[in-house]
Design a protein around this motif. Structure first.
Motif, short mmCIF file in Angstrom:
data_model
loop_
_atom_site.label_atom_id
_atom_site.label_comp_id
_atom_site.label_asym_id
_atom_site.label_seq_id
_atom_site.Cartn_x
_atom_site.Cartn_y
_atom_site.Cartn_z
N ILE A 1 0.87 -1.17 0.00
CA ILE A 1 0.00 0.00 0.00
C ILE A 1 0.91 1.23 0.00
O ILE A 1 1.78 1.36 0.86
CB ILE A 1 -0.93 0.01 1.22
N ILE A 2 0.70 2.10 -1.01
CA ILE A 2 1.55 3.30 -1.09
C ILE A 2 0.76 4.59 -0.88
O ILE A 2 1.36 5.63 -0.66
CB ILE A 2 2.32 3.35 -2.43
N ALA A 3 -0.57 4.51 -0.95
CA ALA A 3 -1.38 5.72 -0.77
C ALA A 3 -2.84 5.31 -0.59
O ALA A 3 -3.21 4.15 -0.78
CB ALA A 3 -1.24 6.65 -1.97
N GLU A 4 -3.65 6.31 -0.22
CA GLU A 4 -5.10 6.15 -0.13
C GLU A 4 -5.73 7.22 -1.00
O GLU A 4 -5.15 8.30 -1.16
CB GLU A 4 -5.57 6.34 1.31
N GLU A 5 -6.90 6.92 -1.57
CA GLU A 5 -7.60 7.94 -2.35
C GLU A 5 -9.10 7.70 -2.28
O GLU A 5 -9.56 6.58 -2.14
CB GLU A 5 -7.12 7.98 -3.80
N VAL A 6 -9.83 8.80 -2.37
CA VAL A 6 -11.28 8.76 -2.46
C VAL A 6 -11.65 9.51 -3.72
O VAL A 6 -11.29 10.68 -3.88
CB VAL A 6 -11.95 9.39 -1.22
N ASN A 7 -12.34 8.83 -4.64
CA ASN A 7 -12.75 9.45 -5.90
C ASN A 7 -14.26 9.47 -6.01
O ASN A 7 -14.91 8.44 -5.86
CB ASN A 7 -12.17 8.69 -7.10
N ASP A 8 -14.81 10.64 -6.30
CA ASP A 8 -16.22 10.80 -6.56
C ASP A 8 -16.49 10.27 -7.97
O ASP A 8 -15.91 10.75 -8.94
CB ASP A 8 -16.58 12.28 -6.46
N ILE A 9 -17.34 9.25 -8.08
CA ILE A 9 -17.63 8.67 -9.40
C ILE A 9 -19.02 9.05 -9.90
O ILE A 9 -19.49 8.53 -10.90
CB ILE A 9 -17.44 7.14 -9.40
N GLY A 10 -19.66 9.97 -9.19
CA GLY A 10 -20.97 10.44 -9.63
C GLY A 10 -22.12 9.76 -8.91
O GLY A 10 -21.94 8.74 -8.24
N HIS A 11 -23.29 10.35 -9.02
CA HIS A 11 -24.55 9.83 -8.44
C HIS A 11 -24.44 9.58 -6.94
O HIS A 11 -25.09 8.67 -6.41
CB HIS A 11 -25.00 8.56 -9.17
N GLY A 12 -23.58 10.35 -6.26
CA GLY A 12 -23.43 10.22 -4.82
C GLY A 12 -22.54 9.08 -4.37
O GLY A 12 -22.46 8.78 -3.18
#
Length: 166
Positions: free
Chosen positions: A142-153
């Motif tokens: 594990i090198i990082a964390e991310e949260v991506n908004d992919i639409g529709h909530g």
């Protein structure tokens, strides 16, 4: 048994792969994410139209995974910045635990070596604990964390994992 890895080219192959995705996602991911998010993500990322666009426009390569001509799963990759992005590696339920994912990973490592790419990286849902453990056993960190908004909530709440190969 050896995994046969073949590149997806035809419209028929894309439609078969998309049908596989529906089965795998509905069987595996409900419980990690909601049924509504599964349906949304299949449409956005795994439908025949989405796969076609990814291949023809976005530069992804899709591969069928078969044993004795029978489908066991599929994967998708894209070269980015001297690395190989493993976008998808999905196995049918009855094919898991047989070493097939390890064979698929060897294929990807060899692909990196042939193309002089330094590593393989991927994203994995932080709640997908079994898969995270599998990737760690295969040498990913594990090198990082991310949260991506992919639409529709909906969001993808992921770890980024990487394995150096060259």
């Amino acid at each position: 048994m050896t995994v046969e890895v073949t590149k997806v080219h035809s419209e028929e192959e894309i439609h078969k792969l998309a049908a596989q995705a529906v089965g795998i996602w509905n069987e595996y991911y409900i419980g990690i994410i909601t049924k509504e998010q599964v349906d949304y993500m299949i449409g956005k990322f795994q439908s025949a139209e989405a796969v076609t666009r990814q291949i023809e426009v976005d530069g992804y390569e899709y591969f069928n995974l078969n044993v004795n001509q029978a489908p066991i799963g599929y994967m998708a990759v894209k070269e980015e910045g001297g690395k190989l992005f493993l976008s998808k590696l999905y196995m049918l339920k009855e094919s898991r635990g047989n070493g097939y994912a390890s064979e698929a990973m060897l294929f990807l490592e060899n692909l990196c070596k042939q193309r002089n790419l330094e590593s393989i990286w991927l994203t994995v849902n932080r709640e997908n604990l079994h898969t995270i453990d599998v990737y760690k056993k295969k040498g990913f960190q594990i090198i990082a964390e991310e949260v991506n908004d992919i639409g529709h909530g909906f969001v993808m709440d992921d770890y980024i994992m990487e394995k150096r190969v060259n």
